[in-house]
Design a protein around this motif. Structure first.
Motif, mmCIF file in Angstrom:
data_model
loop_
_atom_site.group_PDB
_atom_site.id
_atom_site.type_symbol
_atom_site.label_atom_id
_atom_site.label_comp_id
_atom_site.label_asym_id
_atom_site.label_seq_id
_atom_site.Cartn_x
_atom_site.Cartn_y
_atom_site.Cartn_z
ATOM 1 N N VAL A 105 -2.375 -8.197 11.152
ATOM 2 C CA VAL A 105 -3.745 -8.632 11.418
ATOM 3 C C VAL A 105 -4.607 -8.171 10.249
ATOM 4 N N GLY A 106 -5.279 -9.112 9.593
ATOM 5 C CA GLY A 106 -6.095 -8.777 8.437
ATOM 6 C C GLY A 106 -5.461 -9.269 7.148
ATOM 7 N N THR A 107 -6.156 -9.037 6.051
ATOM 8 C CA THR A 107 -5.691 -9.487 4.741
ATOM 9 C C THR A 107 -5.420 -8.278 3.854
ATOM 10 N N PRO A 108 -4.158 -7.950 3.602
ATOM 11 C CA PRO A 108 -3.858 -6.790 2.758
ATOM 12 C C PRO A 108 -4.230 -7.058 1.304
ATOM 13 N N THR A 109 -4.591 -5.997 0.609
ATOM 14 C CA THR A 109 -4.954 -6.119 -0.807
ATOM 15 C C THR A 109 -3.926 -5.483 -1.731
ATOM 16 N N PHE A 159 -2.386 -6.502 -5.122
ATOM 17 C CA PHE A 159 -1.910 -7.877 -5.100
ATOM 18 C C PHE A 159 -2.765 -8.730 -6.048
ATOM 19 N N GLN A 160 -2.124 -9.235 -7.096
ATOM 20 C CA GLN A 160 -2.794 -10.105 -8.060
ATOM 21 C C GLN A 160 -1.944 -11.350 -8.288
ATOM 22 N N PRO A 161 -2.504 -12.550 -8.049
ATOM 23 C CA PRO A 161 -3.859 -12.797 -7.555
ATOM 24 C C PRO A 161 -4.004 -12.405 -6.086
ATOM 25 N N ALA A 162 -5.234 -12.163 -5.676
ATOM 26 C CA ALA A 162 -5.492 -11.773 -4.296
ATOM 27 C C ALA A 162 -5.155 -12.917 -3.345
ATOM 28 N N LEU A 163 -4.794 -12.556 -2.125
ATOM 29 C CA LEU A 163 -4.519 -13.565 -1.102
ATOM 30 C C LEU A 163 -5.790 -14.346 -0.780
ATOM 31 N N MET A 164 -5.652 -15.650 -0.629
ATOM 32 C CA MET A 164 -6.792 -16.510 -0.323
ATOM 33 C C MET A 164 -7.032 -16.642 1.176
ATOM 34 N N GLU A 165 -6.048 -16.238 1.979
ATOM 35 C CA GLU A 165 -6.184 -16.285 3.432
ATOM 36 C C GLU A 165 -5.340 -15.177 4.036
ATOM 37 N N ALA A 166 -5.575 -14.901 5.304
ATOM 38 C CA ALA A 166 -4.863 -13.820 5.978
ATOM 39 C C ALA A 166 -3.466 -14.278 6.391
ATOM 40 N N PRO A 167 -2.435 -13.516 6.084
ATOM 41 C CA PRO A 167 -1.087 -13.859 6.548
ATOM 42 C C PRO A 167 -0.921 -13.488 8.017
ATOM 43 N N ASP A 168 0.115 -14.039 8.642
ATOM 44 C CA ASP A 168 0.434 -13.631 10.014
ATOM 45 C C ASP A 168 1.664 -12.730 10.076
ATOM 46 N N SER A 169 2.373 -12.582 8.947
ATOM 47 C CA SER A 169 3.517 -11.673 8.884
ATOM 48 C C SER A 169 3.735 -11.257 7.439
ATOM 49 N N ILE A 170 4.457 -10.144 7.275
ATOM 50 C CA ILE A 170 4.692 -9.632 5.931
ATOM 51 C C ILE A 170 6.088 -9.025 5.853
ATOM 52 N N VAL A 171 6.788 -9.337 4.764
ATOM 53 C CA VAL A 171 8.122 -8.794 4.506
ATOM 54 C C VAL A 171 8.026 -7.878 3.295
ATOM 55 N N VAL A 172 8.592 -6.675 3.423
ATOM 56 C CA VAL A 172 8.563 -5.693 2.344
ATOM 57 C C VAL A 172 9.996 -5.281 2.020
ATOM 58 N N ALA A 173 10.311 -5.220 0.728
ATOM 59 C CA ALA A 173 11.660 -4.856 0.286
ATOM 60 C C ALA A 173 11.583 -3.784 -0.790
ATOM 61 N N PHE A 174 12.570 -2.887 -0.770
ATOM 62 C CA PHE A 174 12.722 -1.871 -1.806
ATOM 63 C C PHE A 174 14.168 -1.880 -2.282
ATOM 64 N N ALA A 175 14.365 -1.656 -3.580
ATOM 65 C CA ALA A 175 15.713 -1.586 -4.146
ATOM 66 C C ALA A 175 15.752 -0.503 -5.212
#
Length: 239
Positions: A105-109, A159-175
């Protein structure tokens, strides 16, 4: 002569059938189980891959934490052709095709957290963030971090470029290595802890950015003691 060929063919078929019935565990009645651990909700990870290939885990629940009790340790192992990784999506496709993720919920930066790394040059750890809405990617971000970092150090990526709208889900990966360029060095080790998304009032549910929640999963594989090969039969003319 034809009878001789027929006899050879029947004999070879009998040898083949005998080999087939002697395959170890051909009825799949005997199984071996092993347990692996990984941070909860990060259902795609290198421990599952390592277990399937018969290798030791290279994703470790570490007590060398920045905050709380646990951190994640990821290690690259060249001999096993594996780097350490984890991400919170069931997809095994390219990052821009990932599905699932943590509802948001919201727009991450941006994304921030703390890390240690042990390679001065030649390799870098990788962070990938895929922001999605209605099943489509609306922003994908790739970051690298490396160096010989022996004490926990803040990373804070915007996040560049910034998100233009709010997502409804987010996937994060590390390696633990430079996976997007298919390059990794043996022993490259990444420790990460206290991961959070910036620009949000509250962190997403099922994100587990402090890595305090872990899942234990039992993996099963059919026993096998050897591989049976059936030699090709050749017709030979006997005078």
């Amino acid at each position: 002569m034809n009878k001789l060929f027929t006899f050879i063919a029947i004999t070879c078929f009998a040898m083949y059938a005998s080999a087939q019935t002697s395959i170890p565990n051909g009825g799949f009645e005997d199984w071996t189980s092993s347990s692996i651990e990984y941070p909860s909700y990060y259902i795609n990870n290198s421990n599952i891959e390592a277990s399937m290939k018969g290798f030791p885990s290279n994703l470790v629940k570490s007590t060398d934490a920045y905050h709380g009790i646990y951190a994640v340790q990821l290690t690259s192992v060249v001999a096993n052709d594996m780097f350490g990784y984890l991400y919170n999506s069931p997809s095994q496709s390219d990052p821009d095709q990932w599905t699932g993720g943590a509802p948001i919920v919201g727009t991450p930066t941006g994304i921030r957290g703390y890390y240690k790394y042990n390679v001065a040059s030649g390799d870098t750890a990788t962070v990938i963030v895929s922001c999605r809405k209605n099943g489509n990617s609306i922003g994908m971000y790739l970051f690298n971090m490396g160096g010989n970092v022996s004490n926990y150090t803040l990373f804070d990526f915007e996040f560049q470029p910034a998100l233009m709208e709010a997502p409804d889900s987010i996937v994060v990966a590390f390696a633990s290595s430079d996976v997007m360029n298919e390059r990794f060095l043996d022993g490259s080790t990444l420790l990460i802890d206290s991961i959070s998304l910036t620009g949000l009032v509250t962190q997403p549910n099922f994100f587990n950015g402090d890595f305090e929640e872990w899942t234990t999963e039992t993996m099963y594989s059919p026993d096998r003691s050897e591989t049976i090969y059936c030699k090709q039969c050749y017709q030979q003319e006997v005078s």
